[in-house]
Structure formats: structure tokens, C-alpha cells
Design a protein around this motif. Structure first.
Motif, mmCIF file in Angstrom:
data_model
loop_
_atom_site.group_PDB
_atom_site.id
_atom_site.type_symbol
_atom_site.label_atom_id
_atom_site.label_comp_id
_atom_site.label_asym_id
_atom_site.label_seq_id
_atom_site.Cartn_x
_atom_site.Cartn_y
_atom_site.Cartn_z
ATOM 1 N N ALA A 164 0.923 -1.228 0.156
ATOM 2 C CA ALA A 164 -0.039 -0.027 0.083
ATOM 3 C C ALA A 164 0.985 1.143 0.125
ATOM 4 N N ASN A 165 1.947 1.297 0.729
ATOM 5 C CA ASN A 165 2.719 2.372 0.822
ATOM 6 C C ASN A 165 3.642 2.686 -0.404
ATOM 7 N N ASP A 166 4.034 1.609 -1.089
ATOM 8 C CA ASP A 166 4.592 1.702 -2.449
ATOM 9 C C ASP A 166 3.618 2.063 -3.466
ATOM 10 N N ILE A 167 2.491 1.785 -3.479
ATOM 11 C CA ILE A 167 1.515 2.140 -4.611
ATOM 12 C C ILE A 167 0.888 3.386 -4.128
ATOM 13 N N GLY A 168 0.584 3.874 -2.857
ATOM 14 C CA GLY A 168 -0.051 4.932 -2.650
ATOM 15 C C GLY A 168 -1.476 5.008 -2.284
ATOM 16 N N VAL A 169 -1.956 3.651 -1.929
ATOM 17 C CA VAL A 169 -3.403 3.642 -1.653
ATOM 18 C C VAL A 169 -3.439 3.011 -0.383
ATOM 19 N N SER A 170 -4.816 2.783 0.038
ATOM 20 C CA SER A 170 -5.021 2.026 1.251
ATOM 21 C C SER A 170 -4.886 0.515 1.246
ATOM 22 N N THR A 171 -4.582 -0.049 2.549
ATOM 23 C CA THR A 171 -4.503 -1.271 2.547
ATOM 24 C C THR A 171 -5.835 -2.203 2.290
ATOM 25 N N ALA A 172 -6.960 -1.537 2.332
ATOM 26 C CA ALA A 172 -8.202 -1.998 2.046
ATOM 27 C C ALA A 172 -8.376 -2.235 0.441
ATOM 28 N N THR A 173 -7.652 -1.259 -0.214
ATOM 29 C CA THR A 173 -7.653 -1.247 -1.882
ATOM 30 C C THR A 173 -6.765 -2.406 -2.234
ATOM 31 N N ILE A 174 -5.678 -2.482 -1.518
ATOM 32 C CA ILE A 174 -4.465 -3.625 -1.951
ATOM 33 C C ILE A 174 -5.270 -5.127 -1.565
ATOM 34 N N SER A 175 -6.091 -5.225 -0.484
ATOM 35 C CA SER A 175 -6.721 -6.458 -0.067
ATOM 36 C C SER A 175 -7.695 -6.786 -1.344
ATOM 37 N N ASN A 176 -8.618 -5.886 -1.683
ATOM 38 C CA ASN A 176 -9.529 -6.031 -2.610
ATOM 39 C C ASN A 176 -8.954 -6.419 -4.083
ATOM 40 N N ALA A 177 -7.869 -5.750 -4.320
ATOM 41 C CA ALA A 177 -7.263 -5.862 -5.582
ATOM 42 C C ALA A 177 -6.602 -7.304 -5.845
ATOM 43 N N LEU A 178 -6.316 -7.818 -4.745
ATOM 44 C CA LEU A 178 -5.373 -9.154 -4.529
ATOM 45 C C LEU A 178 -6.545 -10.115 -4.425
ATOM 46 N N THR A 179 -7.678 -9.907 -3.760
ATOM 47 C CA THR A 179 -8.788 -11.042 -3.725
ATOM 48 C C THR A 179 -9.890 -10.952 -4.771
ATOM 49 N N GLY A 180 -9.717 -10.087 -5.534
ATOM 50 C CA GLY A 180 -10.800 -9.784 -6.622
ATOM 51 C C GLY A 180 -12.176 -9.083 -6.186
ATOM 52 N N LYS A 181 -11.997 -8.467 -5.089
ATOM 53 C CA LYS A 181 -13.288 -8.057 -4.429
ATOM 54 C C LYS A 181 -13.350 -6.498 -4.379
ATOM 55 N N GLY A 182 -14.562 -5.797 -4.360
ATOM 56 C CA GLY A 182 -14.567 -4.344 -3.981
ATOM 57 C C GLY A 182 -14.417 -3.901 -5.695
ATOM 58 N N ARG A 183 -14.443 -2.545 -5.638
ATOM 59 C CA ARG A 183 -14.421 -1.891 -7.201
ATOM 60 C C ARG A 183 -12.830 -1.273 -7.159
ATOM 61 N N VAL A 184 -11.872 -2.002 -7.851
ATOM 62 C CA VAL A 184 -10.707 -1.476 -8.219
ATOM 63 C C VAL A 184 -10.439 -1.367 -9.561
ATOM 64 N N SER A 185 -9.978 -0.565 -10.387
ATOM 65 C CA SER A 185 -9.920 -0.310 -11.710
ATOM 66 C C SER A 185 -8.916 -1.580 -12.168
ATOM 67 N N GLU A 186 -8.931 -2.027 -13.196
ATOM 68 C CA GLU A 186 -8.341 -3.114 -13.847
ATOM 69 C C GLU A 186 -6.893 -2.837 -13.657
ATOM 70 N N GLU A 187 -6.672 -1.218 -14.360
ATOM 71 C CA GLU A 187 -5.291 -0.856 -14.250
ATOM 72 C C GLU A 187 -4.642 -0.932 -12.949
#
Length: 325
Positions: free
Chosen positions: A8-31
Motif C-alpha cells: 500500500a505504501n509503495d503504490i500509494g493507496v489504502s490497505t483495503a484497496t490492496i486487499s480488494n485487488a488481490l482477492t478480486g473483491k470491491g471496486r478497483v480499476s483493472e489498471e
């Protein structure tokens, strides 16, 4: 150990966004998902199974029960299922029921004790897995009411029978290994459905059936269709013992396109399952069930493919008639 917080620190987003992106949940852009997963791979991030279980109640582990891992077909299926599970970040624990219905039940219970989220079962012939407290997918055959996905065994039988019919055979032996097997019964039903009523057909089973098949060849049968490559290999050995040539005196076919079928002498005409497609569908089905969704395509069969090799040919009697005088 790399954590979600570091990514999250490296990308500059929240840990929740990281979790959603890695598990395929939530609304996270494909990019953003692509960036996050690429960074996670660079850092060697691996999710904690224990943490996941505490948070979601799921371990990310599936149980797989196979009927007999000494049969060359089943390790190939297990490996393909494992690779499909890997693509979805799932692990698989494999158990071998070793040809026993009782051991199948015990294997299922042991996997449940390990906390698997769901079970995939290739059942012992003639058995139905006991009801389980977790989702289950069954890989068997269309005639099994509980079947989740399988090869089209009857369709495969029809494919090989039409091949034998098309090259001129009219006296045919069909050979199965065990009449209890739904898979083998479906294969034979498919073979018979493709043969006209005026064809001379005998159906035999088991070790005694191998002997009777050879006797039928000695009495004039020109083709043997076996319900597995292993049975075809046994028949080939017996034909060699009595000095009957394949395919000059009798054509021979198998089923399942096992690794040895292409190096038999002559190479064996057989029918191939689309193991990759079956595995992909099986993982999709069990994943949907674990998520509480209704699986798409459950109960459907996957078409098989005829593999023609040197063990089948036009009957010698027809070749003799066709030669110019």
C-alpha cells in the motif's frame, strides 16, 4: 515478510484497496489491480492462510479425492486441477482412496478435518460421495445424477465406434473392465448407439472378457474396442501371445489417450479427454459454490476427441478384395 501495508505504501493507496485487488473483491480499476499484483509479485508477497481464515472463515484450500493414483490418468487430472487452482490463488490437498469405497469416505473426513473450503471428488466406481458440510463437485459421467462436470464418455464411445464402422469393420468386440463403472457403461452405450443393428457385436467384461475377445478374433471378429487404454494394453499382450497381429488381423482401440498409448507398437487409436477444460470448469464450479453462487454449466459434459493411430486399419478381407487381379 512482505505485508499488505508495504505494498500500500509503495503504490500509494489504502490497505483495503490492496486487499480488494488481490482477492478480486470491491471496486478497483483493472489498471490499478494490474499494478498492485505486479508489485506484490516483485516483492514476493504471499497471503497468510491463517489470517485469511480468521477474517473470512475460509482457508483458500480445496480437498481432492482421487480413486486410484496408480492409474496414469488420475495423476494427470490431479495435476491439471492443481494448476487451475493455482491460477485462482487456491491450494489443493490430495487424497487417494486406493480403490476402496470405505477409504473414500475416510479420505473425505480427513480433508474436512484439515479445514478445506470445498471438495472435488472423482468417485470410486459405483459409489456416491456422502453428503458433506462443505460444497462438493463430482467428476464422474453424465449418467451420475450428482455429476458436476465430466468428459462426454458416451459421445467418445460413439466417436471411436463410427471410426471402426467407417473403415469397414462389421464383426466387433467391445471390452469393458468392470460393469459396476458408470464411466465404462456410458462409453459402451455410446459405442453401441453408433453401430447399426446389422453389425455383429459382442460385449465382454473383465479378465474373462479378454480371453473371450481373443477367441472371437480367432473366430472372425476384426476389431476390439476397449473402454480404456490399460485394457487395450492387456488385450494387445494376449493377442501377441497367440500371434495375432494388430492391425493386420484385428484393429484395436482404447480410451483416455494415456501417455503410453502413443509408444505402444503399433501406436494405439484412442479417445482423448479435454482434461484442461474439465479441470477449469471443476474449479469454477466449486469456487462458485464456496461463494454461495449458483455455478454456471454444472452437470454439462465436455466433448472428447478421437486420436487415430496405427492400431486401426481397413479389415484385411476388404483390402484383399480391393487389390487388382
Amino acid at each position: 515478510m512482505v505485508s499488505i501495508k508495504q505494498i500500500a505504501n509503495d503504490i500509494g493507496v489504502s490497505t483495503a484497496t490492496i486487499s480488494n485487488a488481490l482477492t478480486g473483491k470491491g471496486r478497483v480499476s483493472e489498471e490499478l489491480v494490474t499494478r498492485i499484483r505486479a508489485r506484490a509479485d516483485e516483492l514476493g508477497y504471499r497471503p497468510s492462510t491463517a489470517a485469511r481464515a480468521l477474517k473470512t472463515g475460509q482457508t483458500g484450500i480445496l480437498g481432492l479425492v482421487m480413486p486410484d493414483l496408480t492409474n496414469p490418468l488420475f495423476p494427470r487430472i490431479a495435476q491439471t486441477l492443481s494448476m487451475e487452482a493455482d491460477k485462482r490463488k487456491l491450494g489443493i490437498l490430495i487424497a487417494d482412496s486406493r480403490g476402496s469405497a470405505d477409504e473414500q469416505t475416510e479420505a473425505l473426513r480427513r480433508l474436512l478435518d484439515r479445514g478445506v473450503d470445498g471438495l472435488i471428488v472423482v468417485p470410486q466406481k459405483g459409489t456416491t460421495p456422502d453428503p458433506m458440510p462443505v460444497p462438493i463437485a463430482v467428476l464422474n459421467t453424465a449418467s451420475d445424477p450428482g455429476n458436476s462436470v465430466s468428459a462426454d464418455h458416451a459421445g467418445g464411445g460413439a466417436l471411436v465406434a463410427r471410426h471402426i464402422l467407417d473403415i469397414g469393420h462389421r464383426k466387433i468386440v467391445i471390452l469393458g473392465g468392470d460393469e459396476v463403472s458408470e464411466v465404462q457403461r456410458d462409453r459402451i452405450a455410446g459405442m453401441r448407439s453408433a453401430l447399426p443393428s446389422d453389425i455383429d457385436v459382442d460385449v465382454f467384461w473383465g479378465e474373462a472378457g479378454i480371453e473371450r475377445s481373443v477367441e472371437k478374433v480367432q473366430a472372425g471378429a476384426t476389431a476390439i474396442m476397449a473402454t480404456s487404454d490399460l485394457i487395450a494394453l492387456q488385450v494387445r499382450t494376449e493377442l501377441m501371445r497367440v500371434q495375432i497381429s494388430v492391425p493386420d488381423q484385428v484393429s484395436l482401440t482404447g480410451f483416455d489417450n494415456m501417455s503410453f498409448s502413443s509408444i505402444m507398437h503399433p501406436a494405439l487409436t484412442t479417445v482423448a479427454q479435454n482434461v484442461d477444460e474439465i479441470a477449469s470448469r471443476a474449479i469454477d464450479i466449486i469456487s462458485a459454490k464456496i461463494s454461495g453462487e449458483t455455478p454456471a454449466q454444472e452437470g454439462e459434459t465436455v466433448p472428447m476427441r478421437l486420436v487415430v493411430r496405427q492400431s486401426t486399419s481397413i479389415p484385411s478381407q476388404l483390402l484383399t478384395r480391393r487389390r487388382p487381379q
